[in-house]
Design a protein around this motif. Structure first.
Motif, PDB file in Angstrom:
ATOM      1  N   ASN A 141      23.714  -6.414 -23.076  1.00  0.00           N
ATOM      2  CA  ASN A 141      24.308  -5.404 -24.137  1.00  0.00           C
ATOM      3  C   ASN A 141      23.284  -5.822 -25.076  1.00  0.00           C
ATOM      4  O   ASN A 141      22.953  -5.316 -26.438  1.00  0.00           O
ATOM      5  CB  ASN A 141      25.120  -6.207 -24.337  1.00  0.00           C
ATOM      6  CG  ASN A 141      26.564  -5.905 -23.657  1.00  0.00           C
ATOM      7  OD1 ASN A 141      27.994  -7.060 -24.008  1.00  0.00           O
ATOM      8  ND2 ASN A 141      27.051  -4.191 -23.562  1.00  0.00           N
ATOM      9  N   ARG A 142      21.408  -6.077 -24.941  1.00  0.00           N
ATOM     10  CA  ARG A 142      20.872  -7.131 -25.863  1.00  0.00           C
ATOM     11  C   ARG A 142      20.377  -5.430 -25.863  1.00  0.00           C
ATOM     12  O   ARG A 142      19.207  -4.957 -24.862  1.00  0.00           O
ATOM     13  CB  ARG A 142      20.227  -7.782 -25.279  1.00  0.00           C
ATOM     14  CG  ARG A 142      20.742  -9.116 -25.325  1.00  0.00           C
ATOM     15  CD  ARG A 142      20.563 -10.534 -24.894  1.00  0.00           C
ATOM     16  NE  ARG A 142      21.274 -11.275 -24.834  1.00  0.00           N
ATOM     17  CZ  ARG A 142      20.668 -12.893 -23.808  1.00  0.00           C
ATOM     18  NH1 ARG A 142      19.533 -12.791 -23.237  1.00  0.00           N
ATOM     19  NH2 ARG A 142      21.597 -13.747 -23.929  1.00  0.00           N
ATOM     20  N   THR A 143      19.314  -5.377 -27.469  1.00  0.00           N
ATOM     21  CA  THR A 143      18.343  -4.104 -27.061  1.00  0.00           C
ATOM     22  C   THR A 143      17.237  -5.204 -28.259  1.00  0.00           C
ATOM     23  O   THR A 143      15.994  -4.132 -28.267  1.00  0.00           O
ATOM     24  CB  THR A 143      18.546  -3.265 -28.627  1.00  0.00           C
ATOM     25  OG1 THR A 143      19.500  -3.675 -29.324  1.00  0.00           O
ATOM     26  CG2 THR A 143      20.140  -3.174 -27.775  1.00  0.00           C
ATOM     27  N   LYS A 179      23.637  -2.079 -27.357  1.00  0.00           N
ATOM     28  CA  LYS A 179      24.002  -1.155 -26.090  1.00  0.00           C
ATOM     29  C   LYS A 179      25.139  -1.395 -24.894  1.00  0.00           C
ATOM     30  O   LYS A 179      24.855  -2.499 -25.154  1.00  0.00           O
ATOM     31  CB  LYS A 179      22.620  -1.112 -25.484  1.00  0.00           C
ATOM     32  CG  LYS A 179      22.576  -1.845 -24.535  1.00  0.00           C
ATOM     33  CD  LYS A 179      20.686  -0.763 -23.854  1.00  0.00           C
ATOM     34  CE  LYS A 179      20.356  -2.341 -22.648  1.00  0.00           C
ATOM     35  NZ  LYS A 179      21.148  -2.403 -21.267  1.00  0.00           N
ATOM     36  N   ARG A 180      25.423  -0.461 -24.622  1.00  0.00           N
ATOM     37  CA  ARG A 180      26.601  -0.301 -23.075  1.00  0.00           C
ATOM     38  C   ARG A 180      25.392  -0.926 -21.336  1.00  0.00           C
ATOM     39  O   ARG A 180      24.874  -0.240 -21.734  1.00  0.00           O
ATOM     40  CB  ARG A 180      27.259   0.611 -23.325  1.00  0.00           C
ATOM     41  CG  ARG A 180      27.857   0.684 -24.661  1.00  0.00           C
ATOM     42  CD  ARG A 180      29.190   1.709 -24.083  1.00  0.00           C
ATOM     43  NE  ARG A 180      30.070   2.135 -25.145  1.00  0.00           N
ATOM     44  CZ  ARG A 180      29.463   3.132 -25.786  1.00  0.00           C
ATOM     45  NH1 ARG A 180      28.862   3.357 -26.114  1.00  0.00           N
ATOM     46  NH2 ARG A 180      30.841   2.987 -27.410  1.00  0.00           N
ATOM     47  N   PRO A 184      20.408   3.229 -20.212  1.00  0.00           N
ATOM     48  CA  PRO A 184      19.284   2.934 -19.735  1.00  0.00           C
ATOM     49  C   PRO A 184      18.354   1.758 -20.600  1.00  0.00           C
ATOM     50  O   PRO A 184      18.513   2.659 -22.041  1.00  0.00           O
ATOM     51  CB  PRO A 184      18.811   3.859 -19.258  1.00  0.00           C
ATOM     52  CG  PRO A 184      20.213   4.837 -18.700  1.00  0.00           C
ATOM     53  CD  PRO A 184      20.911   4.432 -20.147  1.00  0.00           C
ATOM     54  N   ALA A 185      17.661   0.958 -20.361  1.00  0.00           N
ATOM     55  CA  ALA A 185      16.876   0.983 -21.444  1.00  0.00           C
ATOM     56  C   ALA A 185      15.792   1.800 -21.799  1.00  0.00           C
ATOM     57  O   ALA A 185      15.222   2.729 -21.562  1.00  0.00           O
ATOM     58  CB  ALA A 185      15.805  -0.301 -20.854  1.00  0.00           C
ATOM     59  N   ASP A 190      23.702   1.535 -29.090  1.00  0.00           N
ATOM     60  CA  ASP A 190      24.765   2.130 -28.904  1.00  0.00           C
ATOM     61  C   ASP A 190      26.200   2.431 -29.954  1.00  0.00           C
ATOM     62  O   ASP A 190      27.116   2.554 -29.954  1.00  0.00           O
ATOM     63  CB  ASP A 190      26.254   2.178 -27.068  1.00  0.00           C
ATOM     64  CG  ASP A 190      25.305   3.072 -26.192  1.00  0.00           C
ATOM     65  OD1 ASP A 190      25.630   4.185 -25.831  1.00  0.00           O
ATOM     66  OD2 ASP A 190      25.248   2.245 -25.303  1.00  0.00           O
ATOM     67  N   GLY A 191      25.334   1.132 -30.133  1.00  0.00           N
ATOM     68  CA  GLY A 191      26.472   0.468 -31.231  1.00  0.00           C
ATOM     69  C   GLY A 191      26.076  -1.051 -32.596  1.00  0.00           C
ATOM     70  O   GLY A 191      24.634  -1.302 -32.064  1.00  0.00           O
TER      71      GLY A 191
END
Length: 312
Positions: A141-143, A179-180, A184-185, A190-191
């Motif tokens: 989930n990390r961005t 992100k979910r 894609p990276a 996503d939130g």
């Protein structure tokens, strides 16, 4: 001693059956010594007895006139004398038996945790919030997008004010995008969350959750600043998190041209109390995305686990 008796005694000093009889002078000295020993032993016994009575008298009847102390546990109480003005020392009360009730425990998202019940102050309340108190997103989930910029930690609820704010010891907050796993990276998140941690004075953290529930119920709908839509708020089943928790949603139709027809933009807010600490996870979305309950639940469990590990 007569001459005949002396002669008779001397005649007995000869060896009889190989046993020699001691001379009369030796016998006399031994007899005198035994008499002295008996006299000294009697004097010592009297001294010990008198000393014991004297000590006992000081324990039972202090010379300073204070209330008599109770006798030792193995000493029988003296019989009462009719007409005596000296009060008989009362027997000490038996010790209060300790309760055999187990330490109260609270069910959390990760199991059962022992701790103080609602409203009870903890023995060592924290006064500062370390970085490790904040949860870490799952790897999928990390961005990498995170900010500690100042901002509100709760959505506006019809201008509600919280008296528990006067009991805040320290508060820290951050914004973090997620992100979910299937996203894609390199794509937009996503939130996002507004994640805050607040320490309250002992016994006041439960007031914060009570006031939050009241604020949501008192504000079933409202218009947000710079938004013409009507947002509706309602309390949801919070699930088992920490010592107690509050979960509510904010819901409004998507603006024209955004989202599927008839769909709603949904925000979720969960506040969890762990002892005197409250952590809030406010899902704020990203470009009109809608919060997913499963994702918020999973990250709420991570947030509570980080708080519990910090508090130990």
């Amino acid at each position: 001693m007569s001459a005949e008796l002396s002669d008779l005694y001397r005649s007995l000093t000869v060896a009889v059956d190989d046993v020699t009889v001691a001379p009369p002078e030796v016998v006399r000295r031994h007899a005198d010594r035994r008499a002295l020993v008996r006299a000294a032993g009697s004097a010592l016994a009297v001294a010990v007895l008198l000393g014991g009575v004297a000590v006992g008298g000081r324990l039972a009847f202090p010379v300073d006139g204070s209330v008599p102390l109770p006798p030792p546990a193995d000493t029988p109480a003296p019989p009462s004398v009719a007409g005596s003005s000296t009060p008989t020392p009362s027997a000490s009360a038996p010790p209060t038996p300790q309760s055999s009730s187990p330490t109260p425990s609270h069910t959390t998202a990760g199991g059962t945790r022992s701790g103080a019940p609602t409203g009870q102050a903890t023995a060592h309340a924290p006064t500062s919030i370390p970085d490790r108190a904040f949860f870490v997103l799952a790897a999928a989930n990390r961005t990498g997008l995170e900010s500690t910029a100042a901002g509100p930690v709760l959505p506006t609820l019809c201008g509600a004010r919280y008296a528990s704010e006067s009991a805040v010891v320290q508060r820290r907050a951050r914004s973090i995008a997620y992100k979910r796993p299937e996203t894609p990276a390199g794509n937009v998140p996503d939130g996002s969350y507004r994640h805050s941690i607040t320490i309250y004075r002992p016994g006041r953290a439960d007031d914060a959750l009570r006031e939050l529930r009241q604020a949501v119920r008192a504000c079933p709908e409202q218009k947000m600043p710079d938004d013409t839509r009507v947002w509706r708020q309602r309390i949801l089943d919070p699930g088992a998190y920490g010592d107690e928790s509050v979960l509510f949603e904010l819901r409004a139709p998507y603006p024209a041209g955004m989202g599927d027809p008839g769909a709603y933009e949904v925000r979720l807010v969960r506040a969890v109390r762990v002892d005197d600490v409250v952590t809030v996870l406010w899902e704020q979305g990203w470009e009109y995305t809608a919060a997913e309950r499963a994702q918020v639940d999973a990250d709420s469990r991570r947030a509570v686990a980080a708080i519990e590990n910090w508090l130990g």
